[in-house]
Design a protein around this motif. Structure first.
Motif, PDB file in Angstrom:
ATOM      1  N   HIS A  62       0.851  -1.184   0.000  1.00 36.47           N
ATOM      2  CA  HIS A  62       0.000   0.000   0.000  1.00 36.47           C
ATOM      3  C   HIS A  62       0.885   1.231   0.000  1.00 36.47           C
ATOM      4  O   HIS A  62       2.063   1.179   0.352  1.00 36.47           O
ATOM      5  CB  HIS A  62      -0.950   0.006   1.202  1.00 36.47           C
ATOM      6  CG  HIS A  62      -0.310   0.471   2.478  1.00 36.47           C
ATOM      7  ND1 HIS A  62       0.644  -0.260   3.139  1.00 36.47           N
ATOM      8  CD2 HIS A  62      -0.508   1.587   3.221  1.00 36.47           C
ATOM      9  CE1 HIS A  62       1.013   0.385   4.234  1.00 36.47           C
ATOM     10  NE2 HIS A  62       0.343   1.498   4.305  1.00 36.47           N
TER      11      HIS A  62
ATOM     12  N   VAL B  12      -3.279   6.316   3.352  1.00 39.77           N
ATOM     13  CA  VAL B  12      -4.557   5.867   2.821  1.00 39.77           C
ATOM     14  C   VAL B  12      -5.663   6.675   3.476  1.00 39.77           C
ATOM     15  O   VAL B  12      -5.417   7.513   4.348  1.00 39.77           O
ATOM     16  CB  VAL B  12      -4.770   4.359   3.082  1.00 39.77           C
ATOM     17  CG1 VAL B  12      -3.755   3.534   2.324  1.00 39.77           C
ATOM     18  CG2 VAL B  12      -4.712   4.053   4.568  1.00 39.77           C
ATOM     19  N   GLN B  13      -6.895   6.427   3.068  1.00 40.94           N
ATOM     20  CA  GLN B  13      -8.022   7.214   3.555  1.00 40.94           C
ATOM     21  C   GLN B  13      -8.154   7.147   5.073  1.00 40.94           C
ATOM     22  O   GLN B  13      -8.458   8.150   5.723  1.00 40.94           O
ATOM     23  CB  GLN B  13      -9.316   6.730   2.891  1.00 40.94           C
ATOM     24  CG  GLN B  13     -10.541   7.569   3.238  1.00 40.94           C
ATOM     25  CD  GLN B  13     -11.770   7.113   2.481  1.00 40.94           C
ATOM     26  OE1 GLN B  13     -11.696   6.194   1.669  1.00 40.94           O
ATOM     27  NE2 GLN B  13     -12.893   7.737   2.738  1.00 40.94           N
ATOM     28  N   GLU B  14      -7.922   5.979   5.644  1.00 39.97           N
ATOM     29  CA  GLU B  14      -8.006   5.811   7.091  1.00 39.97           C
ATOM     30  C   GLU B  14      -6.615   5.558   7.667  1.00 39.97           C
ATOM     31  O   GLU B  14      -6.369   4.593   8.374  1.00 39.97           O
ATOM     32  CB  GLU B  14      -8.964   4.664   7.431  1.00 39.97           C
ATOM     33  CG  GLU B  14     -10.392   4.916   6.961  1.00 39.97           C
ATOM     34  CD  GLU B  14     -11.312   3.752   7.290  1.00 39.97           C
ATOM     35  OE1 GLU B  14     -10.871   2.839   8.006  1.00 39.97           O
ATOM     36  OE2 GLU B  14     -12.466   3.772   6.824  1.00 39.97           O
ATOM     37  N   GLU B  15      -5.692   6.478   7.356  1.00 39.52           N
ATOM     38  CA  GLU B  15      -4.296   6.283   7.719  1.00 39.52           C
ATOM     39  C   GLU B  15      -4.089   6.151   9.224  1.00 39.52           C
ATOM     40  O   GLU B  15      -3.272   5.340   9.677  1.00 39.52           O
ATOM     41  CB  GLU B  15      -3.462   7.456   7.188  1.00 39.52           C
ATOM     42  CG  GLU B  15      -1.967   7.358   7.462  1.00 39.52           C
ATOM     43  CD  GLU B  15      -1.306   6.212   6.699  1.00 39.52           C
ATOM     44  OE1 GLU B  15      -0.188   5.822   7.083  1.00 39.52           O
ATOM     45  OE2 GLU B  15      -1.914   5.712   5.731  1.00 39.52           O
TER      46      GLU B  15
ATOM     47  N   TRP C  85      -4.867   2.654  10.266  1.00 37.76           N
ATOM     48  CA  TRP C  85      -3.847   1.734   9.755  1.00 37.76           C
ATOM     49  C   TRP C  85      -2.574   1.846  10.586  1.00 37.76           C
ATOM     50  O   TRP C  85      -1.949   0.851  10.927  1.00 37.76           O
ATOM     51  CB  TRP C  85      -3.558   2.041   8.285  1.00 37.76           C
ATOM     52  CG  TRP C  85      -4.617   1.534   7.359  1.00 37.76           C
ATOM     53  CD1 TRP C  85      -5.969   1.642   7.524  1.00 37.76           C
ATOM     54  CD2 TRP C  85      -4.429   0.835   6.126  1.00 37.76           C
ATOM     55  NE1 TRP C  85      -6.622   1.084   6.478  1.00 37.76           N
ATOM     56  CE2 TRP C  85      -5.721   0.581   5.605  1.00 37.76           C
ATOM     57  CE3 TRP C  85      -3.316   0.439   5.407  1.00 37.76           C
ATOM     58  CZ2 TRP C  85      -5.899  -0.078   4.391  1.00 37.76           C
ATOM     59  CZ3 TRP C  85      -3.488  -0.217   4.199  1.00 37.76           C
ATOM     60  CH2 TRP C  85      -4.768  -0.476   3.695  1.00 37.76           C
TER      61      TRP C  85
ATOM     62  N   SER D 119     -13.931  -3.504   1.336  1.00 37.46           N
ATOM     63  CA  SER D 119     -13.578  -2.308   2.097  1.00 37.46           C
ATOM     64  C   SER D 119     -12.068  -2.104   2.137  1.00 37.46           C
ATOM     65  O   SER D 119     -11.579  -0.970   2.096  1.00 37.46           O
ATOM     66  CB  SER D 119     -14.137  -2.401   3.517  1.00 37.46           C
ATOM     67  OG  SER D 119     -13.771  -3.632   4.125  1.00 37.46           O
TER      68      SER D 119
ATOM     69  N   ASN E 299     -10.930  -0.915  -1.326  1.00 34.00           N
ATOM     70  CA  ASN E 299     -11.275   0.501  -1.510  1.00 34.00           C
ATOM     71  C   ASN E 299     -10.189   1.418  -0.954  1.00 34.00           C
ATOM     72  O   ASN E 299      -9.923   2.491  -1.505  1.00 34.00           O
ATOM     73  CB  ASN E 299     -12.619   0.799  -0.843  1.00 34.00           C
ATOM     74  CG  ASN E 299     -13.083   2.221  -1.092  1.00 34.00           C
ATOM     75  OD1 ASN E 299     -13.258   2.635  -2.245  1.00 34.00           O
ATOM     76  ND2 ASN E 299     -13.284   2.982  -0.026  1.00 34.00           N
ATOM     77  N   GLN E 300      -9.559   1.002   0.147  1.00 28.70           N
ATOM     78  CA  GLN E 300      -8.487   1.798   0.734  1.00 28.70           C
ATOM     79  C   GLN E 300      -7.245   1.811  -0.166  1.00 28.70           C
ATOM     80  O   GLN E 300      -6.555   2.821  -0.272  1.00 28.70           O
ATOM     81  CB  GLN E 300      -8.106   1.233   2.103  1.00 28.70           C
ATOM     82  CG  GLN E 300      -9.181   1.379   3.163  1.00 28.70           C
ATOM     83  CD  GLN E 300      -9.290   2.809   3.666  1.00 28.70           C
ATOM     84  OE1 GLN E 300      -8.290   3.450   3.954  1.00 28.70           O
ATOM     85  NE2 GLN E 300     -10.505   3.306   3.745  1.00 28.70           N
TER      86      GLN E 300
ATOM     87  N   GLY F 242      -7.069   1.329  -3.548  1.00 27.73           N
ATOM     88  CA  GLY F 242      -7.274   2.027  -4.819  1.00 27.73           C
ATOM     89  C   GLY F 242      -7.660   1.056  -5.916  1.00 27.73           C
ATOM     90  O   GLY F 242      -7.898  -0.133  -5.676  1.00 27.73           O
TER      91      GLY F 242
END
Length: 244
Positions: free
Chosen positions: A84, A88-91, A94, A172, A175-176, A178
Motif C-alpha cells: 500500500h 490511505v483514507q483511514e491512515e 492503519w 472495504s 477501496n483503501q 485504490g
C-alpha cells in the motif's frame, strides 16, 4: 537470470499482471540449515509480484499464484504481502494497527534477533528475518472488520499438479488501496528429485496467475474464462552449482 512479466485482460477491461524471475535456481534441502560454515548456503529467495486494475466500485478480490509441482524442485513459500502507498483514507487506523502489531511482535523479534546473531553457522536465518521484516514494513496491516488473508492452495491444470498461495481481500480493504492493487510472494526453490524417472526434454510448465473480482452476485475472472483462465510466466528452475 532474467525477470519477465505477463499480462491478461478481461472483456470488461480489468487486467492482471505477474512478474518475477523466470530462471531461478533451486538449492539442496540439506544445505539450508547446514551448521558448517563451509557448507551453509547463502540465503537465495525470489519475489513474485502480481498487480491488477479494476474500474467502478471496489470488489472482493481473490488472487492466486500457482507453481508447477511436476519437476525436480518444490516451492517453499516464505512471506506474502499486499503493498500500500500511505497515507490511505483511514491512515490513522492503519498506523494504530501497525503500531499494535509491532508492540506485540517486538519481544519476539528481539528474541529472534538475539538468537540468530549467535548462530554463525546459520547465515540464512538472519537473511530470512531481514527479508521478511522488510516486506512486513511495506505490507498493508489487517484492519478490524477489513482483514485480508492468504492461504495455501493446490489445483490441477492440464493434468499438471500446481501448488501455490491465494490472497483474499475484502471490498472495504480494496477501496483503501485504490483501483490498482499489488501483492507479492517471497519464495525459495528447493531441489527435490522425483522417485520415478520422468521423460526427458519435457517443457517446463509455467507459473500461473489468476484473479476473481466479485461485486454482489457478479464476478469477473482475470484474465478470462476457459483456455484464457491464467496469466502465464515462463519458469525454468535449475540447480545451484555444487560446492567445490
Amino acid at each position: 537470470m532474467a525477470a519477465a512479466w505477463g499480462r491478461g485482460r478481461a472483456e470488461t477491461g480489468e487486467w492482471l499482471e505477474v512478474y518475477g524471475e523466470t530462471q531461478p535456481r533451486s538449492i539442496p534441502l540439506e544445505r539450508i540449515l547446514a551448521t558448517d560454515a563451509d557448507e551453509a548456503h547463502p540465503f537465495t529467495a525470489y519475489l513474485y509480484v502480481w498487480t491488477l486494475g479494476y474500474s467502478g466500485d471496489a470488489r472482493r478480490t481473490e488472487v492466486t499464484l500457482l507453481f508447477p509441482a511436476e519437476d525436480d524442485w518444490r516451492v517453499k513459500d516464505l512471506q506474502a504481502v499486499v503493498y500500500h502507498l500511505p497515507p490511505v483514507q483511514e491512515e490513522r487506523a492503519w498506523r494504530d494497527t501497525l503500531a499494535k502489531d509491532l508492540q506485540v511482535a517486538g519481544p519476539l523479534l528481539q528474541a529472534v534477533g538475539t538468537v540468530t546473531a549467535g548462530l554463525t553457522g546459520f547465515p540464512e536465518l538472519n537473511a530470512v528475518a531481514s527479508a521478511v521484516a522488510h516486506l512486513n514494513a511495506r505490507s498493508a496491516p489487517q484492519i478490524q472488520n477489513d482483514e485480508w488473508y492468504v492461504r495455501r492452495v493446490h489445483d490441477t491444470v492440464d493434468e499438471t499438479l500446481y501448488q501455490g498461495v491465494e490472497w483474499i481481500l475484502p471490498p472495504s480493504f480494496v477501496n483503501q488501496i485504490g483501483t490498482r492493487i499489488t501483492g507479492a510472494l517471497l519464495v525459495q526453490f528447493i531441489g527435490a528429485a522425483p522417485t520415478h524417472t520422468a521423460p526427458a526434454e519435457l517443457p517446463t510448465p509455467p507459473l500461473l496467475a489468476r484473479a476473481i473480482l466479485t461485486h454482489g452476485k457478479e464476478s469477473t475472472k482475470l484474465p478470462g474464462p476457459g483456455a484464457d483462465a491464467y496469466v502465464e510466466l515462463p519458469l525454468r528452475v535449475t540447480p545451484e552449482e555444487p560446492l567445490p
